[in-house]
Motif scaffolding. Sequence first.
Motif, PDB file in Angstrom:
ATOM      1  N   ARG A  36       0.829  -1.215   0.000  1.00 24.02           N
ATOM      2  CA  ARG A  36       0.000   0.000   0.000  1.00 24.02           C
ATOM      3  C   ARG A  36       0.860   1.262   0.000  1.00 24.02           C
ATOM      4  O   ARG A  36       0.426   2.310  -0.453  1.00 24.02           O
ATOM      5  N   GLN A  37       2.046   1.140   0.549  1.00 23.57           N
ATOM      6  CA  GLN A  37       2.932   2.312   0.575  1.00 23.57           C
ATOM      7  C   GLN A  37       3.719   2.429  -0.725  1.00 23.57           C
ATOM      8  O   GLN A  37       3.956   3.510  -1.242  1.00 23.57           O
ATOM      9  N   GLN A  38       4.125   1.288  -1.251  1.00 21.18           N
ATOM     10  CA  GLN A  38       4.919   1.264  -2.498  1.00 21.18           C
ATOM     11  C   GLN A  38       4.812  -0.156  -3.051  1.00 21.18           C
ATOM     12  O   GLN A  38       5.055  -1.113  -2.317  1.00 21.18           O
ATOM     13  N   LEU A  39       4.479  -0.282  -4.308  1.00 25.98           N
ATOM     14  CA  LEU A  39       4.411  -1.635  -4.871  1.00 25.98           C
ATOM     15  C   LEU A  39       5.805  -2.228  -4.949  1.00 25.98           C
ATOM     16  O   LEU A  39       6.773  -1.514  -5.244  1.00 25.98           O
ATOM     17  N   PRO A  40       5.922  -3.522  -4.724  1.00 32.63           N
ATOM     18  CA  PRO A  40       7.225  -4.153  -4.902  1.00 32.63           C
ATOM     19  C   PRO A  40       7.565  -4.214  -6.396  1.00 32.63           C
ATOM     20  O   PRO A  40       6.686  -4.098  -7.242  1.00 32.63           O
ATOM     21  N   VAL A  41       8.845  -4.375  -6.689  1.00 33.25           N
ATOM     22  CA  VAL A  41       9.268  -4.662  -8.066  1.00 33.25           C
ATOM     23  C   VAL A  41       9.251  -6.179  -8.215  1.00 33.25           C
ATOM     24  O   VAL A  41       9.855  -6.891  -7.410  1.00 33.25           O
ATOM     25  N   LEU A  42       8.514  -6.650  -9.211  1.00 33.67           N
ATOM     26  CA  LEU A  42       8.407  -8.095  -9.439  1.00 33.67           C
ATOM     27  C   LEU A  42       9.183  -8.421 -10.708  1.00 33.67           C
ATOM     28  O   LEU A  42       8.849  -7.915 -11.781  1.00 33.67           O
ATOM     29  N   ALA A  43      10.196  -9.230 -10.581  1.00 32.81           N
ATOM     30  CA  ALA A  43      11.072  -9.480 -11.730  1.00 32.81           C
ATOM     31  C   ALA A  43      11.026 -10.944 -12.141  1.00 32.81           C
ATOM     32  O   ALA A  43      11.140 -11.844 -11.298  1.00 32.81           O
ATOM     33  N   GLY A  44      10.852 -11.166 -13.436  1.00 34.40           N
ATOM     34  CA  GLY A  44      10.920 -12.506 -13.999  1.00 34.40           C
ATOM     35  C   GLY A  44      12.111 -12.595 -14.935  1.00 34.40           C
ATOM     36  O   GLY A  44      13.020 -11.760 -14.879  1.00 34.40           O
ATOM     37  N   ALA A  45      12.110 -13.609 -15.808  1.00 34.04           N
ATOM     38  CA  ALA A  45      13.237 -13.799 -16.711  1.00 34.04           C
ATOM     39  C   ALA A  45      13.333 -12.676 -17.744  1.00 34.04           C
ATOM     40  O   ALA A  45      14.417 -12.191 -18.062  1.00 34.04           O
ATOM     41  N   GLN A  46      12.170 -12.240 -18.275  1.00 32.22           N
ATOM     42  CA  GLN A  46      12.206 -11.170 -19.288  1.00 32.22           C
ATOM     43  C   GLN A  46      11.380  -9.960 -18.909  1.00 32.22           C
ATOM     44  O   GLN A  46      11.462  -8.922 -19.563  1.00 32.22           O
ATOM     45  N   VAL A  47      10.573 -10.081 -17.869  1.00 36.26           N
ATOM     46  CA  VAL A  47       9.626  -9.025 -17.540  1.00 36.26           C
ATOM     47  C   VAL A  47       9.936  -8.445 -16.164  1.00 36.26           C
ATOM     48  O   VAL A  47      10.308  -9.179 -15.252  1.00 36.26           O
ATOM     49  N   VAL A  48       9.791  -7.139 -16.033  1.00 37.08           N
ATOM     50  CA  VAL A  48       9.881  -6.499 -14.720  1.00 37.08           C
ATOM     51  C   VAL A  48       8.596  -5.688 -14.530  1.00 37.08           C
ATOM     52  O   VAL A  48       8.243  -4.862 -15.383  1.00 37.08           O
ATOM     53  N   LEU A  49       7.890  -5.949 -13.429  1.00 35.10           N
ATOM     54  CA  LEU A  49       6.690  -5.184 -13.094  1.00 35.10           C
ATOM     55  C   LEU A  49       7.046  -4.227 -11.966  1.00 35.10           C
ATOM     56  O   LEU A  49       7.699  -4.617 -11.005  1.00 35.10           O
ATOM     57  N   ARG A  50       6.607  -2.999 -12.114  1.00 37.72           N
ATOM     58  CA  ARG A  50       6.929  -1.987 -11.098  1.00 37.72           C
ATOM     59  C   ARG A  50       5.786  -0.995 -11.006  1.00 37.72           C
ATOM     60  O   ARG A  50       4.871  -0.984 -11.826  1.00 37.72           O
ATOM     61  N   GLU A  51       5.872  -0.144 -10.011  1.00 36.86           N
ATOM     62  CA  GLU A  51       4.903   0.941  -9.839  1.00 36.86           C
ATOM     63  C   GLU A  51       4.878   1.826 -11.093  1.00 36.86           C
ATOM     64  O   GLU A  51       5.926   2.055 -11.718  1.00 36.86           O
ATOM     65  N   LEU A  52       3.710   2.312 -11.442  1.00 37.06           N
ATOM     66  CA  LEU A  52       3.625   3.290 -12.527  1.00 37.06           C
ATOM     67  C   LEU A  52       4.236   4.616 -12.094  1.00 37.06           C
ATOM     68  O   LEU A  52       4.194   4.972 -10.913  1.00 37.06           O
ATOM     69  N   VAL A 143       5.321 -12.258 -22.760  1.00 36.22           N
ATOM     70  CA  VAL A 143       5.300 -11.186 -21.756  1.00 36.22           C
ATOM     71  C   VAL A 143       4.069 -11.321 -20.869  1.00 36.22           C
ATOM     72  O   VAL A 143       4.149 -11.214 -19.640  1.00 36.22           O
ATOM     73  N   PHE A 144       2.921 -11.578 -21.505  1.00 39.57           N
ATOM     74  CA  PHE A 144       1.704 -11.714 -20.694  1.00 39.57           C
ATOM     75  C   PHE A 144       1.849 -12.862 -19.702  1.00 39.57           C
ATOM     76  O   PHE A 144       1.593 -12.701 -18.505  1.00 39.57           O
ATOM     77  N   GLN A 145       2.240 -14.018 -20.194  1.00 36.41           N
ATOM     78  CA  GLN A 145       2.288 -15.214 -19.337  1.00 36.41           C
ATOM     79  C   GLN A 145       3.191 -14.987 -18.127  1.00 36.41           C
ATOM     80  O   GLN A 145       2.823 -15.266 -16.993  1.00 36.41           O
ATOM     81  N   GLU A 146       4.363 -14.452 -18.394  1.00 34.17           N
ATOM     82  CA  GLU A 146       5.306 -14.265 -17.283  1.00 34.17           C
ATOM     83  C   GLU A 146       4.810 -13.178 -16.321  1.00 34.17           C
ATOM     84  O   GLU A 146       4.834 -13.362 -15.091  1.00 34.17           O
ATOM     85  N   GLY A 147       4.341 -12.072 -16.876  1.00 33.96           N
ATOM     86  CA  GLY A 147       3.833 -11.001 -16.022  1.00 33.96           C
ATOM     87  C   GLY A 147       2.625 -11.454 -15.227  1.00 33.96           C
ATOM     88  O   GLY A 147       2.481 -11.131 -14.042  1.00 33.96           O
ATOM     89  N   ALA A 148       1.760 -12.235 -15.877  1.00 34.06           N
ATOM     90  CA  ALA A 148       0.549 -12.713 -15.201  1.00 34.06           C
ATOM     91  C   ALA A 148       0.910 -13.584 -14.005  1.00 34.06           C
ATOM     92  O   ALA A 148       0.314 -13.472 -12.934  1.00 34.06           O
TER      93      ALA A 148
END
Length: 228
Positions: A36-52, A143-148
């Motif tokens: 809630r304070q800051q989204l974590p960075v979620l990293a896979g083999a090719q994808v990185v998810l982060r806060e906008l 990208v979708f599969q890994e991010g999902a």
Amino acid sequence: MEKMPYRSELDVTPALAVAPHVQQATIGYPVSSDWRQQLPVLAGAQVVLRELRAADAPSLFTLLTTEEVSRFISPPPTTVEGFERFIAWTHRQRTAGSYACFAITLKGDDTAIGIFQLRELEAGFGTAEWGFAIGSAFWGTGVFQEGAELVVNFAFDMVGVHRLEARAAVRNGRGNGALRKLGAVQEGVLRKSFLKNGEYLDQVLWTILDEDWAAKAVWSPKEANTIH
Ligand SMILES: CC(C)(COP(=O)(O)OP(=O)(O)OC[C@H]1O[C@@H](n2cnc3c(N)ncnc32)[C@H](O)[C@@H]1OP(=O)(O)O)[C@@H](O)C(=O)NCCC(=O)NCCS
């Protein structure tokens, strides 16, 4: 989600009340309130998810407002400034504890190429809905599969979701195909439940339960990890 909860015409409130940073744990799953304070960075083999970030507005505007991407989702903002307002709204909703939105980026390139959204459907986040949109140049690339997988793990392990719903217009072949491939279960058809361009469309209701996901054991710490 076909219906993005953000509606620019309603975006007049400067800030939402901050929810208490304590949430009841769903049985069997640790619940973290840090997101809630800051989204974590979620990293896979090719994808990185982060806060906008506000700086993501131009690329998201370019990639998510095309006809093929927006065909089966709620109308995205129509300007770069509209995306900036949407991004600020996602931060307020995250702080309030009812919603999270990740930017999808590729490892080694910080450009936002899409988003994953997660929103609370009942108090405590036991049931949640998720949705996603990716620039069409990146469709069919994995990208979708890994991010999902990263987002579903986040929902179950960090948010404490028990039941994760997704809605996809019956005509949305890729959306339904992507959810099926991920192992979501088709529970039924929500008849004429989504108004798009003046026409009510049927939607497929797809769900993933925490116990199904745990049994599937998709998550592999070797392939992906969470960076705080
Ligand atoms: C939904 C979305 C994120 C999925 O990402 P993607 O990269 O296209 O998904 P994938 O390629 O991994 O999976 C789609 C699957 O559907 C299949 N598919 C494509 N068209 C299909 C059709 N008409 N009917 C059935 N399956 C279809 C694909 O072949 C693929 O399966 P495969 O990998 O076994 O070949 C992306 O298409 C998107 O951003 N769409 C626009 C936004 C949107 O509609 N979002 C709401 C979704 S509910």
